[in-house]
Write a protein that holds these residues in place. Structure first.
Motif, PDB file in Angstrom:
ATOM      1  N   LYS A  65      37.513  12.932 -38.788  1.00  0.00           N
ATOM      2  CA  LYS A  65      38.562  12.308 -38.651  1.00  0.00           C
ATOM      3  C   LYS A  65      40.026  12.855 -38.852  1.00  0.00           C
ATOM      4  O   LYS A  65      41.112  12.672 -38.122  1.00  0.00           O
ATOM      5  CB  LYS A  65      38.415  10.890 -39.601  1.00  0.00           C
ATOM      6  N   GLU A  66      39.763  13.902 -39.895  1.00  0.00           N
ATOM      7  CA  GLU A  66      41.128  14.453 -40.368  1.00  0.00           C
ATOM      8  C   GLU A  66      41.222  15.888 -39.578  1.00  0.00           C
ATOM      9  O   GLU A  66      42.463  16.274 -39.219  1.00  0.00           O
ATOM     10  CB  GLU A  66      41.244  14.666 -41.664  1.00  0.00           C
ATOM     11  N   ASN A  67      40.342  16.315 -39.359  1.00  0.00           N
ATOM     12  CA  ASN A  67      40.120  17.997 -38.738  1.00  0.00           C
ATOM     13  C   ASN A  67      39.582  18.165 -37.476  1.00  0.00           C
ATOM     14  O   ASN A  67      39.470  19.388 -36.927  1.00  0.00           O
ATOM     15  CB  ASN A  67      39.606  18.754 -39.781  1.00  0.00           C
ATOM     16  N   THR A  68      39.223  17.006 -36.531  1.00  0.00           N
ATOM     17  CA  THR A  68      38.669  17.287 -35.337  1.00  0.00           C
ATOM     18  C   THR A  68      39.390  16.710 -34.194  1.00  0.00           C
ATOM     19  O   THR A  68      39.499  15.389 -34.201  1.00  0.00           O
ATOM     20  CB  THR A  68      37.198  16.996 -35.250  1.00  0.00           C
ATOM     21  N   TYR A  69      40.230  17.349 -33.440  1.00  0.00           N
ATOM     22  CA  TYR A  69      41.234  16.681 -32.696  1.00  0.00           C
ATOM     23  C   TYR A  69      41.528  17.850 -31.434  1.00  0.00           C
ATOM     24  O   TYR A  69      41.558  18.904 -31.711  1.00  0.00           O
ATOM     25  CB  TYR A  69      42.154  16.096 -33.205  1.00  0.00           C
ATOM     26  N   ILE A  70      42.082  17.143 -30.386  1.00  0.00           N
ATOM     27  CA  ILE A  70      43.062  18.024 -29.337  1.00  0.00           C
ATOM     28  C   ILE A  70      44.426  17.630 -29.321  1.00  0.00           C
ATOM     29  O   ILE A  70      44.689  16.457 -29.168  1.00  0.00           O
ATOM     30  CB  ILE A  70      42.231  18.164 -28.091  1.00  0.00           C
ATOM     31  N   GLU A  71      45.214  18.496 -29.718  1.00  0.00           N
ATOM     32  CA  GLU A  71      46.750  17.998 -29.513  1.00  0.00           C
ATOM     33  C   GLU A  71      47.529  19.092 -28.639  1.00  0.00           C
ATOM     34  O   GLU A  71      47.095  20.421 -28.577  1.00  0.00           O
ATOM     35  CB  GLU A  71      47.133  18.264 -31.040  1.00  0.00           C
ATOM     36  N   ILE A  72      48.583  18.502 -27.792  1.00  0.00           N
ATOM     37  CA  ILE A  72      49.374  19.206 -27.017  1.00  0.00           C
ATOM     38  C   ILE A  72      50.648  19.034 -27.662  1.00  0.00           C
ATOM     39  O   ILE A  72      51.163  17.987 -27.670  1.00  0.00           O
ATOM     40  CB  ILE A  72      49.530  18.678 -25.389  1.00  0.00           C
ATOM     41  N   TYR A  73      51.523  20.282 -28.008  1.00  0.00           N
ATOM     42  CA  TYR A  73      52.643  20.195 -28.533  1.00  0.00           C
ATOM     43  C   TYR A  73      53.410  21.207 -27.807  1.00  0.00           C
ATOM     44  O   TYR A  73      53.405  22.235 -27.906  1.00  0.00           O
ATOM     45  CB  TYR A  73      52.668  20.519 -30.192  1.00  0.00           C
ATOM     46  N   ASP A  74      54.646  20.658 -26.988  1.00  0.00           N
ATOM     47  CA  ASP A  74      55.584  21.622 -26.446  1.00  0.00           C
ATOM     48  C   ASP A  74      54.593  22.559 -25.387  1.00  0.00           C
ATOM     49  O   ASP A  74      53.857  21.930 -24.720  1.00  0.00           O
ATOM     50  CB  ASP A  74      56.243  22.405 -27.235  1.00  0.00           C
ATOM     51  N   LYS A  75      54.651  23.583 -25.631  1.00  0.00           N
ATOM     52  CA  LYS A  75      53.739  24.633 -24.649  1.00  0.00           C
ATOM     53  C   LYS A  75      52.328  24.969 -25.226  1.00  0.00           C
ATOM     54  O   LYS A  75      51.705  25.622 -24.714  1.00  0.00           O
ATOM     55  CB  LYS A  75      54.549  25.822 -24.358  1.00  0.00           C
ATOM     56  N   ASN A  76      52.088  24.440 -26.542  1.00  0.00           N
ATOM     57  CA  ASN A  76      50.889  24.833 -27.325  1.00  0.00           C
ATOM     58  C   ASN A  76      49.814  23.807 -26.958  1.00  0.00           C
ATOM     59  O   ASN A  76      49.900  22.546 -27.123  1.00  0.00           O
ATOM     60  CB  ASN A  76      51.236  24.851 -28.701  1.00  0.00           C
ATOM     61  N   LEU A  77      48.476  24.245 -26.900  1.00  0.00           N
ATOM     62  CA  LEU A  77      47.159  23.511 -26.886  1.00  0.00           C
ATOM     63  C   LEU A  77      46.664  23.808 -28.101  1.00  0.00           C
ATOM     64  O   LEU A  77      46.322  25.141 -28.420  1.00  0.00           O
ATOM     65  CB  LEU A  77      46.479  24.031 -25.730  1.00  0.00           C
ATOM     66  N   ILE A  78      46.492  23.016 -29.056  1.00  0.00           N
ATOM     67  CA  ILE A  78      45.993  22.988 -30.405  1.00  0.00           C
ATOM     68  C   ILE A  78      44.508  22.392 -30.369  1.00  0.00           C
ATOM     69  O   ILE A  78      44.600  21.160 -30.096  1.00  0.00           O
ATOM     70  CB  ILE A  78      46.976  22.495 -31.377  1.00  0.00           C
ATOM     71  N   ILE A  79      43.433  23.017 -30.799  1.00  0.00           N
ATOM     72  CA  ILE A  79      42.171  22.400 -30.684  1.00  0.00           C
ATOM     73  C   ILE A  79      41.803  22.973 -32.255  1.00  0.00           C
ATOM     74  O   ILE A  79      41.653  23.921 -32.675  1.00  0.00           O
ATOM     75  CB  ILE A  79      41.319  22.965 -29.784  1.00  0.00           C
ATOM     76  N   SER A  80      41.135  21.629 -33.129  1.00  0.00           N
ATOM     77  CA  SER A  80      40.906  21.879 -34.326  1.00  0.00           C
ATOM     78  C   SER A  80      39.642  21.014 -34.464  1.00  0.00           C
ATOM     79  O   SER A  80      39.290  19.989 -33.771  1.00  0.00           O
ATOM     80  CB  SER A  80      41.864  21.005 -35.272  1.00  0.00           C
ATOM     81  N   GLN A  81      38.410  21.589 -35.069  1.00  0.00           N
ATOM     82  CA  GLN A  81      37.330  21.261 -35.218  1.00  0.00           C
ATOM     83  C   GLN A  81      36.746  21.204 -36.600  1.00  0.00           C
ATOM     84  O   GLN A  81      36.912  22.617 -37.357  1.00  0.00           O
ATOM     85  CB  GLN A  81      36.346  21.711 -34.538  1.00  0.00           C
ATOM     86  N   PHE A  82      36.441  20.428 -37.210  1.00  0.00           N
ATOM     87  CA  PHE A  82      35.791  20.303 -38.769  1.00  0.00           C
ATOM     88  C   PHE A  82      34.282  21.239 -38.760  1.00  0.00           C
ATOM     89  O   PHE A  82      33.495  21.109 -37.797  1.00  0.00           O
ATOM     90  CB  PHE A  82      35.558  18.832 -39.041  1.00  0.00           C
ATOM     91  N   VAL A  83      34.325  21.811 -39.663  1.00  0.00           N
ATOM     92  CA  VAL A  83      32.947  22.565 -40.003  1.00  0.00           C
ATOM     93  C   VAL A  83      32.031  22.136 -41.207  1.00  0.00           C
ATOM     94  O   VAL A  83      30.922  21.610 -41.054  1.00  0.00           O
ATOM     95  CB  VAL A  83      33.414  24.262 -40.370  1.00  0.00           C
ATOM     96  N   GLN A  84      32.643  21.840 -42.121  1.00  0.00           N
ATOM     97  CA  GLN A  84      31.849  21.643 -43.407  1.00  0.00           C
ATOM     98  C   GLN A  84      32.822  21.136 -44.547  1.00  0.00           C
ATOM     99  O   GLN A  84      33.991  21.724 -44.614  1.00  0.00           O
ATOM    100  CB  GLN A  84      30.909  22.615 -43.945  1.00  0.00           C
ATOM    101  N   THR A  85      32.325  20.602 -45.457  1.00  0.00           N
ATOM    102  CA  THR A  85      33.139  20.392 -46.593  1.00  0.00           C
ATOM    103  C   THR A  85      31.905  20.867 -48.050  1.00  0.00           C
ATOM    104  O   THR A  85      30.848  20.558 -48.001  1.00  0.00           O
ATOM    105  CB  THR A  85      33.155  18.947 -47.098  1.00  0.00           C
ATOM    106  N   ALA A  86      32.607  21.646 -48.821  1.00  0.00           N
ATOM    107  CA  ALA A  86      31.747  22.359 -49.881  1.00  0.00           C
ATOM    108  C   ALA A  86      32.418  22.302 -51.045  1.00  0.00           C
ATOM    109  O   ALA A  86      33.798  22.168 -51.068  1.00  0.00           O
ATOM    110  CB  ALA A  86      31.542  24.089 -49.415  1.00  0.00           C
ATOM    111  N   ILE A  87      31.706  22.432 -52.423  1.00  0.00           N
ATOM    112  CA  ILE A  87      32.255  22.422 -53.634  1.00  0.00           C
ATOM    113  C   ILE A  87      32.347  23.846 -54.170  1.00  0.00           C
ATOM    114  O   ILE A  87      31.165  24.471 -54.346  1.00  0.00           O
ATOM    115  CB  ILE A  87      31.317  21.745 -54.410  1.00  0.00           C
TER     116      ILE A  87
END
Length: 220
Positions: A65-87
């Protein structure tokens, strides 16, 4: 732990009743205790398994929910994907992958069954989500923390897991924005060339006296 105990007792009683009454078998007391103990172990194991997997899934859902998204900002294409949570060192760390690209350079987007392939030159990062936090301002996209020059990896294409509801529609949106930016840049380039051509062909004064006329002094 209190939840499976009544269920365990009920299941054990049902098994003993089934053998004693319906089948007519007399189950010894020792065997009854073994049945109850086995069923208790099975139910406790199932209970803790459900709790553990529920906790893991909750962390994964929060991470996506916090780290998986596709965003367009100005001329930038930003793609983020969650990998894992570790201690690590008694602290919870979230890791993600991040791609940053100039959206107008997109060549193609291929939507497969479970993945999406982007054919575009991008800068790829794989690190702690805290280190990859960024902000957007009038100057453009930049990371909040200092990043070394070699922190990112240059890629010409990449593939991500399809976690999105309608990837085809997202691809259409990306192509639309990329086309609009290309058209806008083309108009600016034509305007710049036109202004340069006009300045080049504009008449210029040959002599200094033609460009700078001294003020006339009054006769009186």
């Amino acid at each position: 732990m209190l939840i499976p105990i009544p269920v365990t007792v009920f299941a054990a009683a049902a098994v003993i009743l089934f053998f004693n009454v319906i089948l007519g078998f007399q189950i010894p007391y020792t065997l009854s205790r073994i049945i109850i103990t086995a069923l208790t172990f099975v139910f406790l194991y199932g209970f803790f398994t459900v709790v553990i997997f529920s906790t893991i899934n909750e962390h994964r859902l929060r991470g996506h929910k916090e780290n998986t998204y596709i965003e367009i900002y100005d001329k930038n294409l930003i793609i983020s994907q969650f990998v894992q949570t570790a201690i690590i060192n008694k602290s919870i760390r979230t890791y993600k992958r991040l791609w940053v690209a100039d959206i107008k350079t997109i060549d193609d987007i291929i939507v497969k069954k479970h993945t999406v392939v982007f054919k575009i030159k991008a800068e790829y990062f794989n690190d702690d989500a805290l280190f990859l936090a960024y902000e957007k301002s009038e100057d453009g996209f930049h990371f909040k923390m200092w990043m070394p020059p070699d922190a990112g990896k240059k890629v010409s294409s990449f593939e991500i897991t399809d976690h999105y509801t309608d990837s085809e529609r997202i691809a259409q949106r990306i192509f639309l924005v990329a086309g609009n930016i290309r058209a806008r840049d083309a108009r600016r380039e034509r305007f710049r060339k036109e202004m340069l051509e006009r300045a080049k062909n504009a008449p210029r004064s040959t002599y200094l006296k033609d460009r700078v006329q001294p003020k006339r002094r009054p006769r009186y």
